[in-house]
Structure formats: structure tokens, C-alpha cells
Design an enzyme around this catalytic site. Structure first.
Site, short mmCIF file in Angstrom:
data_model
loop_
_atom_site.label_atom_id
_atom_site.label_comp_id
_atom_site.label_asym_id
_atom_site.label_seq_id
_atom_site.Cartn_x
_atom_site.Cartn_y
_atom_site.Cartn_z
N HIS A 177 -7.53 0.65 -6.38
CA HIS A 177 -7.74 -0.07 -5.22
C HIS A 177 -8.34 -1.52 -5.49
O HIS A 177 -9.44 -1.90 -5.19
CB HIS A 177 -8.55 0.44 -4.04
CG HIS A 177 -8.43 -0.10 -2.91
ND1 HIS A 177 -7.64 -0.98 -2.36
CD2 HIS A 177 -9.12 0.22 -1.54
CE1 HIS A 177 -7.94 -1.26 -1.18
NE2 HIS A 177 -8.66 -0.51 -0.71
N ARG A 196 0.90 -1.23 -0.05
CA ARG A 196 -0.08 0.00 -0.21
C ARG A 196 0.92 1.05 0.03
O ARG A 196 1.84 1.32 0.97
CB ARG A 196 -0.95 -0.11 1.14
CG ARG A 196 -1.76 1.42 1.29
CD ARG A 196 -2.81 1.44 2.50
NE ARG A 196 -4.06 0.87 1.89
CZ ARG A 196 -5.24 0.74 2.43
NH1 ARG A 196 -5.31 1.58 3.71
NH2 ARG A 196 -6.18 0.20 2.11
N GLN A 227 -10.20 -4.10 -3.17
CA GLN A 227 -11.56 -3.77 -2.90
C GLN A 227 -12.53 -4.14 -3.56
O GLN A 227 -13.84 -4.38 -3.22
CB GLN A 227 -11.55 -2.06 -2.35
CG GLN A 227 -12.90 -1.65 -1.87
CD GLN A 227 -13.15 -2.12 -0.54
OE1 GLN A 227 -12.20 -1.78 0.43
NE2 GLN A 227 -14.28 -2.84 -0.05
N ASP A 229 -17.28 7.06 -1.71
CA ASP A 229 -16.12 6.87 -0.83
C ASP A 229 -16.03 8.27 -0.28
O ASP A 229 -16.64 9.23 -0.74
CB ASP A 229 -15.04 6.50 -1.69
CG ASP A 229 -13.55 6.42 -1.14
OD1 ASP A 229 -13.65 6.08 0.11
OD2 ASP A 229 -12.48 6.17 -1.84
N CYS A 278 -16.43 1.30 0.58
CA CYS A 278 -15.49 0.62 0.86
C CYS A 278 -14.89 0.89 2.53
O CYS A 278 -14.15 0.22 3.19
CB CYS A 278 -14.04 1.05 -0.08
SG CYS A 278 -13.54 2.53 0.09
N ARG A 315 -13.45 -8.60 2.38
CA ARG A 315 -12.12 -8.30 1.92
C ARG A 315 -11.23 -9.49 2.46
O ARG A 315 -10.51 -9.97 1.58
CB ARG A 315 -11.48 -7.21 2.80
CG ARG A 315 -12.29 -5.92 2.30
CD ARG A 315 -11.68 -5.49 0.95
NE ARG A 315 -10.44 -5.37 0.83
CZ ARG A 315 -9.50 -4.25 1.22
NH1 ARG A 315 -9.97 -3.31 1.81
NH2 ARG A 315 -8.26 -4.46 1.11
N1 CP Z 1 -11.24 -0.04 2.43
C1 CP Z 1 -10.16 0.00 3.01
O1 CP Z 1 -8.97 -0.27 2.38
O2 CP Z 1 -9.88 0.21 4.22
P1 CP Z 1 -8.74 0.30 5.09
O3 CP Z 1 -7.80 1.59 4.47
O4 CP Z 1 -8.92 0.50 6.34
O5 CP Z 1 -7.60 -0.81 4.78
N1 NVA Z 2 -10.12 6.77 -1.43
C1 NVA Z 2 -9.42 6.20 -0.03
C2 NVA Z 2 -9.97 4.87 0.09
C3 NVA Z 2 -9.53 4.30 1.54
C4 NVA Z 2 -9.61 2.73 1.53
C5 NVA Z 2 -8.10 6.66 0.04
O1 NVA Z 2 -7.28 6.61 -0.71
O2 NVA Z 2 -7.82 7.14 1.37
#
Ligand code: CP
Ligand code: NVA
Length: 303
Positions: A131, A104, A134, A219, A259, A287
């Protein structure tokens, strides 16, 4: 022996994608019944987190344990990655010691470089661009709660961000129509929009996007790294809050997904996210199951 990465949904074909979510539901059943499925004993995952996470970390770590393996949490704070060790060097070293890696990070190019130098499968656990993990959970959730998504209409409201880009990828792989409503200047990736123009409409009108939709999703308006623009963003995005009034314009059995993490009173009203059309808890749990199916696919392709 093929080394396969999962950097976007386009790294699996439509048949594999459908098979994967079916397998995810099977693994969910096994887990819920308490039936052991230690398919990958002694297998180790490296988990590189350059941004915070709740769901992604817990689901990968728990998933690896349930598959009979283990996971190592690596943050830039505690590793040489945070002190500027080159991505390529880190990828060579880490992938010589573990069986699979998830990353990540912010820049998608960093993830791509890591994958280029990795000797083991690399999974995209979110970048600023997309992502895809997700979306596996989202597709599994829709399929479990409402049936096949093929040919259905999905409405995305709010920011044209990493999640929105992955919804475009999903529209192509899972074959649905996508309507995106964003404020001017917050549209999703232009190249993706052009390439998949046949299955998506980008609008600025939230009502037009949700009309007769089967799935309504959104989101946060402030993704990780955008905290300094909070106030200005809130003003732009206010008309795109998913409210009960908007949900009433979608199909009567439309599903609401998010998400998470969610901010009630901003991108979604409490009434919607905590209401009967919301599938967000199932979605979050999925997930775990979808990623176990993904790990299985990538590790089996490698041997
Ligand atoms: N939806 C998601 O990826 O959540 P986190 O940022 O908590 O991993
Ligand atoms: N768009 C959000 C998704 C979090 C899971 C971010 O990047 O923070």
C-alpha cells in the site's frame, strides 16, 4: 517521454521520495490557505476499486478536483471488469480515454498486468501485497510532526500484511530502522525481509520492538478479504495491541500512526489512538496532499 507507474515505493528513488513529501506539505499549505492550484486542467483519473475504501477514494477524487481535473469511480459491480473482461483489454481501453489510473485490487499480479498494458501512469491504491500511497502520507506526517525520519527507529506491531510490507519498502527508501513484532506465522513477505535484512528485525515480542522507538504503528488484524478468520486472528494478535503501557516503552515523544480504519480495543487501545501521541487525523488528511504530489510527479514525467 517516459511512462512511469507507482506500484511500490521502489518506483521512486530516495531523492524523489524526499522531494515528494516536501511538495506534499507545500500543496497542503496552498489547500489550507485556499490558494487555487489547478495544475492539471481537464485531466481525468480512472479509479478502479475492487475493494472498499473511504480515504483512498475521497483523497484521489478530491485531489483531482483541486488540481483542476476530475475522476471517474469504476467498481467491478458496474463495469465489465466484474463480468470477466480481461485485465489487458480493460487497461488498453480505459487508458486510451483517461490521463492517469489508480487501481485497488487483491492480487498484486493483476495490478502489474494492468500497468503493463496501460498507456498512462498507473498508481497502486492497495493490493494484498502493499500500500505505497499510504506510506507517502505516513512519511509526510512523521516529517511534519517530528522531523526527518532518516536514522530513526520505527516499530510495527501486529499483522505482517500489505502495510507492513510497505513499511519495509519505506525503511529502504527513507533510510530508517524497522522492528516488526508479529505472532509466529504472520510475518511479512519473506523475500522483502531477506532483501532488506540489514535494516529490519522481525520479532515476536511487542515490548522488544517498541523499546526506544520514534514511531509506533499498526494496522487492523483483519484485512479486507480475511473476514472469515476473524476469531482465530483475534486470539493470535491479542498480545500485540498497542496500549499506553507499550507506548511508555517507546521514546517519550514517540508518534503513533495507523492507516485507518482502526478498531479500538483490538490492534490499538482507545487511549492511544485518541491520545496526545497519536497523529492519525493528520496522517489521514495527508493522503490527499501526498497523492496530489505523486500525481504531479507522474504526469510531469509523462510530458
Ligand atoms: N488507509 C486506507 O487506505 O483507507 P481506505 O481503505 O479507507 O481507503
Ligand atoms: N491491511 C488493510 C489496510 C486497509 C487500508 C487491508 O488490506 O484491509
Amino acid at each position: 517521454m517516459t511512462l512511469r507507474h507507482f506500484l511500490s515505493l521502489f518506483d521512486i528513488d530516495a531523492q524523489e521520495a524526499h522531494q515528494l513529501i516536501k511538495r506534499a506539505s507545500e500543496l497542503k499549505h496552498l489547500q489550507r490557505q485556499g490558494i487555487t492550484h489547478a495544475l492539471f486542467p481537464h485531466t481525468v483519473m480512472g479509479m478502479i476499486f475492487e475493494k472498499p475504501s473511504t480515504r483512498t477514494r475521497v483523497s484521489f477524487e478530491a485531489g483531482m478536483a483541486q488540481l483542476g481535473g476530475s475522476a471517474i469511480f469504476l467498481s467491478p459491480k458496474d463495469t465489465q471488469l466484474g463480468r470477466g473482461e480481461p485485465i489487458a483489454d480493460s487497461a488498453r481501453v480505459i487508458s486510451s480515454m483517461v490521463d492517469i489510473v489508480m487501481v485497488r485490487t487483491s492480487a498484486h499480479a493483476k495490478l502489474q498486468e494492468f500497468a503493463e498494458y496501460s498507456a498512462v501512469p498507473v498508481i497502486n491504491a492497495l493490493t494484498d501485497y502493499n500500500h505505497p500511497c499510504q506510506l507517502l502520507a505516513d512519511m509526510q506526517t512523521f516529517s511534519e510532526l517530528r522531523g526527518a525520519i532518516q536514522g530513526r527507529t520505527v516499530a510495527w506491531l501486529g499483522d505482517g500484511n500489505n502495510m507492513c510490507n510497505s513499511y519495509i519498502e519505506a525503511a529502504a527508501v527513507f533510510d530508517f530502522e524497522l522492528r516488526i513484532a508479529t505472532p509466529l506465522g504472520f510475518e511479512p513477505n519473506g523475500a522483502l525481509c531477506t532483501q532488506y535484512a540489514d535494516r529490519l528485525t522481525v520479532l515476536n515480542d511487542a515490548s522488544a520492538a517498541v523499546r526506544d522507538a520514534d514511531l509506533v504503528t499498526t494496522d487492523t488484524w483483519i484485512s479486507m478479504g480475511q473476514e472469515q478468520d476473524k476469531q482465530q486472528r483475534a486470539q493470535h494478535f491479542a498480545p500485540y495491541q498497542v496500549t499506553a503501557e507499550l507506548m511508555a516503552q517507546a521514546k517519550p515523544d514517540a508518534l503513533f500512526l495507523h492507516c485507518l480504519p482502526a478498531y479500538r480495543g483490538q490492534e490499538v487501545s482507545a487511549e492511544v489512538i485518541d491520545g496526545p501521541q497519536s497523529g492519525v487525523w493528520e496522517q489521514a488528511e495527508n493522503r490527499l496532499h501526498a497523492q496530489k504530489a505523486l500525481i504531479e510527479l507522474l504526469l510531469r514525467s509523462k510530458t
